[in-house]
Design an enzyme around this catalytic site. Structure first.
Site, PDB file in Angstrom:
ATOM      1  N   LYS A 195       0.856  -1.186   0.000  1.00  0.00           N
ATOM      2  CA  LYS A 195       0.000   0.000   0.000  1.00  0.00           C
ATOM      3  C   LYS A 195       0.890   1.232   0.000  1.00  0.00           C
ATOM      4  O   LYS A 195       1.699   1.434   0.911  1.00  0.00           O
ATOM      5  CB  LYS A 195      -0.913  -0.002   1.223  1.00  0.00           C
ATOM      6  CG  LYS A 195      -1.763   1.260   1.333  1.00  0.00           C
ATOM      7  CD  LYS A 195      -2.798   1.159   2.422  1.00  0.00           C
ATOM      8  CE  LYS A 195      -3.559   2.466   2.546  1.00  0.00           C
ATOM      9  NZ  LYS A 195      -4.604   2.390   3.568  1.00  0.00           N
ATOM     10  N   LYS A 248      -2.174  -1.582  -3.869  1.00  0.00           N
ATOM     11  CA  LYS A 248      -3.046  -0.408  -3.813  1.00  0.00           C
ATOM     12  C   LYS A 248      -2.219   0.858  -3.921  1.00  0.00           C
ATOM     13  O   LYS A 248      -1.223   0.953  -3.186  1.00  0.00           O
ATOM     14  CB  LYS A 248      -3.790  -0.430  -2.477  1.00  0.00           C
ATOM     15  CG  LYS A 248      -4.660   0.755  -2.217  1.00  0.00           C
ATOM     16  CD  LYS A 248      -5.222   0.705  -0.831  1.00  0.00           C
ATOM     17  CE  LYS A 248      -6.001   1.975  -0.578  1.00  0.00           C
ATOM     18  NZ  LYS A 248      -6.385   2.081   0.799  1.00  0.00           N
TER      19      LYS A 248
HETATM   20  C1  PBG Z   1      -7.544   3.293   5.520  1.00  0.00           C
HETATM   21  C2  PBG Z   1      -7.766   3.238   4.059  1.00  0.00           C
HETATM   22  C3  PBG Z   1      -7.596   4.244   3.072  1.00  0.00           C
HETATM   23  C4  PBG Z   1      -8.066   3.713   1.875  1.00  0.00           C
HETATM   24  C5  PBG Z   1      -8.490   2.422   2.147  1.00  0.00           C
HETATM   25  N1  PBG Z   1      -8.281   2.148   3.488  1.00  0.00           N
HETATM   26  C6  PBG Z   1      -7.128   5.632   3.201  1.00  0.00           C
HETATM   27  C7  PBG Z   1      -5.744   5.936   3.553  1.00  0.00           C
HETATM   28  O1  PBG Z   1      -4.895   5.054   3.718  1.00  0.00           O
HETATM   29  O2  PBG Z   1      -5.488   7.119   3.715  1.00  0.00           O
HETATM   30  C8  PBG Z   1      -8.124   4.427   0.542  1.00  0.00           C
HETATM   31  C9  PBG Z   1      -9.145   3.910  -0.410  1.00  0.00           C
HETATM   32  C10 PBG Z   1      -9.457   4.802  -1.564  1.00  0.00           C
HETATM   33  O3  PBG Z   1      -8.800   5.844  -1.805  1.00  0.00           O
HETATM   34  O4  PBG Z   1     -10.411   4.479  -2.273  1.00  0.00           O
HETATM   35  N2  PBG Z   1      -6.240   3.366   5.941  1.00  0.00           N
END
Ligand code: PBG
Length: 323
Positions: A195, A248
């Site tokens: 991520k 992601k």
């Molecule tokens: C929680 C999380 C996030 C997303 C999914 N889980 C936000 C972040 O990490 O700031 C982003 C999902 C999206 O942008 O559609 N940590």
């Protein structure tokens, strides 16, 4: 001298031939729709940067879930907007928290729909960071305990799969141990393994009201410039017990999806995040791009790169197009 013997255009000459040799297929089964659940009743509050997505109260979400299941969509991923936030992210691991209540209601009313929960703390902390803040940074090890408790409470509510998205070190092992200790040996973990600290989460933070109130997430989420580090993260998560892994965002990181597919035999997923969705929607609303084709092409590219399934806000319209 390949030409004129070889003419690749022969296999593109009609839709029936193209269909015969097509390498990548999309199916509604491969889509997981992220949804945002909020307190109250009868509420559908539009998320302005992600039309027509909306925050929904549990009763409205349950009705939506009936449709989602009827379309053959693979599942949903639940994000919660708690009544209150605090320094300790209490709402994240409360058995009566918003996600836990939503899971119970959805599994009761639409039991055949696969429910995945996002395990994280950023929607529940007053400062919007993903864990316990000590000296201006997120402290890794104390945060593991919140995550483990959150995952167990989701499993207890009936979640089919838990998906930690926090990027703390050691979280998969901590969650696996806690699930097993509570008799949830059979609850799979889908790890947001690679991520990135991405600008493309912008619209999500409006949707989930989870923007960090100071600083950013670069001390825990990954540097977009790194690919080898993603391999290391995925490897560690599989070793710690992740049943499935995720990359992601998706489209800016197709190389990472491909790398994961080549190296690992666990199911690979990818998250077409809010910003990827909003860019396509905005261009389509301006008449600059064809929405249906952009959605199908973007999803196809993510599958082609090697993702088995995709978290996507296009799940409903894409499933309709494929029907
Ligand atoms: C929680 C999380 C996030 C997303 C999914 N889980 C936000 C972040 O990490 O700031 C982003 C999902 C999206 O942008 O559609 N940590």
């Amino acid at each position: 001298m390949p030409f004129p013997i070889h003419r690749p255009r022969r296999l593109r000459s009609s839709e029936s031939i193209r269909r015969l040799v097509r390498e990548t297929e999309l199916s509604p089964n491969d889509f997981v729709l992220p949804i945002f659940v909020c307190p109250g009743e009868g509420i559908r509050r539009p998320i302005s940067s992600m039309p027509p997505q909306a925050q929904m109260s549990i009763d409205v979400a349950v009705e939506e879930c009936r449709q989602i299941a009827a379309l053959g969509i693979g599942g949903i991923m639940i994000f919660g907007l708690p009544e209150t936030k605090d320094e300790l992210a209490t709402g994240a691991y409360d058995d009566n928290g918003i996600v836990q209540r939503a899971v119970r209601a959805i599994k009761r009313e639409v039991p055949q729909l696969l429910v995945i929960t996002d395990v994280c703390n950023c929607e529940y902390t007053s400062h919007g960071h993903c864990g316990l803040v000590v000296d201006g940074d997120v402290a890794n090890d104390p945060t593991l305990e919140w995550l483990a408790r959150g995952a167990v409470s989701h499993a207890r509510a009936g979640a089919d799969i838990v998906a930690p998205s926090d990027m703390m070190d050691g979280r998969i092992a901590a969650i696996r141990t806690a699930l097993d200790a509570n008799n949830f040996q059979n609850t799979p973990i889908l790890s947001y393994a690679a991520k990135y600290a991405s600008v493309f989460y912008g619209p999500f933070r409006e949707a989930a009201e989870s923007a960090p109130q100071f600083g950013d997430r670069r001390s825990y989420q990954m540097d977009p410039a790194n690919a080898r580090e993603a391999i290391r993260e995925m490897e560690l998560d599989i070793e710690e017990g992740a049943d499935m892994i995720m990359v992601k965002p998706a489209m800016p990181y197709l190389d990472i999806i491909r790398e994961a597919r080549t190296r690992y035999n666990v199911p690979i997923s990818a998250y077409q995040v809010s910003g990827e969705y909003s860019m396509i929607m905005a261009a389509a609303q301006n008449g600059w791009i064809d929405l249906d084709r952009a959605m199908i092409e973007s999803l196809t590219s993510i599958r082609r790169a090697g993702a088995d399934f995709i978290m996507t806000y296009f799940a409903i319209p894409a499933a309709r197009l494929l029907a």
